[in-house]
Design a protein around this motif. Sequence first.
Motif, PDB file in Angstrom:
ATOM      1  N   ILE A   1       0.844  -1.194   0.000  1.00 20.24           N
ATOM      2  CA  ILE A   1       0.000   0.000   0.000  1.00 20.24           C
ATOM      3  C   ILE A   1       0.880   1.245   0.000  1.00 20.24           C
ATOM      4  CG2 ILE A   1      -1.645   1.353   1.368  1.00 20.24           C
ATOM      5  CD1 ILE A   1      -2.850  -1.405   2.253  1.00 20.24           C
ATOM      6  N   GLY A   2       1.947   1.213   0.779  1.00 21.64           N
ATOM      7  CA  GLY A   2       2.881   2.342   0.791  1.00 21.64           C
ATOM      8  C   GLY A   2       3.525   2.549  -0.565  1.00 21.64           C
ATOM      9  N   LEU A   3       3.915   1.440  -1.215  1.00 15.31           N
ATOM     10  CA  LEU A   3       4.499   1.532  -2.554  1.00 15.31           C
ATOM     11  C   LEU A   3       3.479   2.079  -3.543  1.00 15.31           C
ATOM     12  CD1 LEU A   3       6.931   0.970  -4.405  1.00 15.31           C
ATOM     13  CD2 LEU A   3       6.026  -1.330  -4.729  1.00 15.31           C
ATOM     14  N   SER A   4       2.222   1.674  -3.403  1.00 17.14           N
ATOM     15  CA  SER A   4       1.173   2.205  -4.272  1.00 17.14           C
ATOM     16  C   SER A   4       1.030   3.711  -4.075  1.00 17.14           C
ATOM     17  CB  SER A   4      -0.166   1.519  -3.970  1.00 17.14           C
ATOM     18  OG  SER A   4      -0.119   0.157  -4.296  1.00 17.14           O
ATOM     19  N   GLY A   5       1.097   4.141  -2.833  1.00 19.81           N
ATOM     20  CA  GLY A   5       1.030   5.576  -2.551  1.00 19.81           C
ATOM     21  C   GLY A   5       2.190   6.326  -3.172  1.00 19.81           C
ATOM     22  N   LEU A   6       3.386   5.750  -3.068  1.00 19.96           N
ATOM     23  CA  LEU A   6       4.554   6.386  -3.688  1.00 19.96           C
ATOM     24  C   LEU A   6       4.405   6.450  -5.198  1.00 19.96           C
ATOM     25  CD1 LEU A   6       7.527   4.870  -1.645  1.00 19.96           C
ATOM     26  CD2 LEU A   6       6.728   7.236  -1.651  1.00 19.96           C
ATOM     27  N   CYS A   7       3.861   5.407  -5.784  1.00 13.66           N
ATOM     28  CA  CYS A   7       3.642   5.389  -7.227  1.00 13.66           C
ATOM     29  C   CYS A   7       2.663   6.487  -7.629  1.00 13.66           C
ATOM     30  CB  CYS A   7       3.115   4.020  -7.660  1.00 13.66           C
ATOM     31  SG  CYS A   7       2.809   3.906  -9.436  1.00 13.66           S
ATOM     32  N   MET A   8       1.594   6.629  -6.840  1.00  6.93           N
ATOM     33  CA  MET A   8       0.605   7.651  -7.147  1.00  6.93           C
ATOM     34  C   MET A   8       1.223   9.043  -7.048  1.00  6.93           C
ATOM     35  SD  MET A   8      -3.247   8.083  -5.604  1.00  6.93           S
ATOM     36  CE  MET A   8      -3.624   6.384  -5.963  1.00  6.93           C
ATOM     37  N   VAL A   9       2.003   9.265  -6.006  1.00 13.77           N
ATOM     38  CA  VAL A   9       2.684  10.554  -5.852  1.00 13.77           C
ATOM     39  C   VAL A   9       3.619  10.785  -7.034  1.00 13.77           C
ATOM     40  CG1 VAL A   9       4.401  11.802  -4.462  1.00 13.77           C
ATOM     41  CG2 VAL A   9       2.470  10.672  -3.351  1.00 13.77           C
ATOM     42  N   HIS A  10       4.356   9.739  -7.427  1.00  6.72           N
ATOM     43  CA  HIS A  10       5.267   9.850  -8.571  1.00  6.72           C
ATOM     44  C   HIS A  10       4.505  10.248  -9.834  1.00  6.72           C
ATOM     45  CE1 HIS A  10       7.989   8.784 -11.810  1.00  6.72           C
ATOM     46  NE2 HIS A  10       7.062   7.952 -12.255  1.00  6.72           N
ATOM     47  N   CYS A  11       3.387   9.574 -10.090  1.00  6.97           N
ATOM     48  CA  CYS A  11       2.624   9.857 -11.314  1.00  6.97           C
ATOM     49  C   CYS A  11       2.086  11.277 -11.325  1.00  6.97           C
ATOM     50  CB  CYS A  11       1.462   8.872 -11.454  1.00  6.97           C
ATOM     51  SG  CYS A  11       1.998   7.206 -11.813  1.00  6.97           S
ATOM     52  N   LEU A  12       1.525  11.687 -10.204  1.00  2.00           N
ATOM     53  CA  LEU A  12       0.976  13.043 -10.142  1.00  2.00           C
ATOM     54  C   LEU A  12       2.091  14.086 -10.191  1.00  2.00           C
ATOM     55  CD1 LEU A  12      -1.818  12.433  -7.495  1.00  2.00           C
ATOM     56  CD2 LEU A  12      -2.092  12.703  -9.968  1.00  2.00           C
ATOM     57  N   ALA A  13       3.186  13.830  -9.476  1.00  2.28           N
ATOM     58  CA  ALA A  13       4.309  14.776  -9.487  1.00  2.28           C
ATOM     59  C   ALA A  13       4.924  14.865 -10.881  1.00  2.28           C
ATOM     60  CB  ALA A  13       5.365  14.356  -8.469  1.00  2.28           C
TER      61      ALA A  13
END
Length: 134
Positions: free
Chosen positions: A26-38
Motif C-alpha cells: 500500500i505504501g508503494l502504491s502511494g509512492l507510485c501515485m505521488v510519482h505519477c501526479l508529481a
Amino acid sequence: MSTTTHTHASAQAHRPWLAGLDRYAIGLSGLCMVHCLATSVLLALMSTAGGVLLDPIFHEIGLTIAIMLGAVALGRGVLHHGHALPAAMGAFGLGIMGGAMTLPHDASGLETVWTVAGVALLALGHELNRRAAH
C-alpha cells in the motif's frame, strides 16, 4: 486459542515482515501515485525534469516491483484466508498499470489517469487482503 489460530500466530511471530507485506505494498502504491501526479506537474512545469521521471526504465522497474510484491502478498493472502477477491482486485489494478505503460506520455494525461486508477485498485486489493487476514 484454537490450533489454527495458534499456528497462524506462531508463523507470524517467526516472519513478522510477511505480515506487513500488504502495508508495504500500500505504501508503494502511494509512492507510485505521488510519482505519477508529481511527474505530470513537473512535466507541465519543466520538460527537462519531467523527461527524467518519464524514462521508461523507471516505470518498468516500478511495475516489476509492484508485480512481485503483489504476487507474494496477495497470493499469500489467498492461501491464508481463502478469499480471492483481494488478489483479483490487485491483479486488475496491475493490469491497468501495465496497459497504461503502452499509452503515450503526452499532454492528454491519459497515461497518468489510467496509472493512478490502476494503483488505486492495487492498493484497494492490498487493503482488502489485509482486512481479510485479520
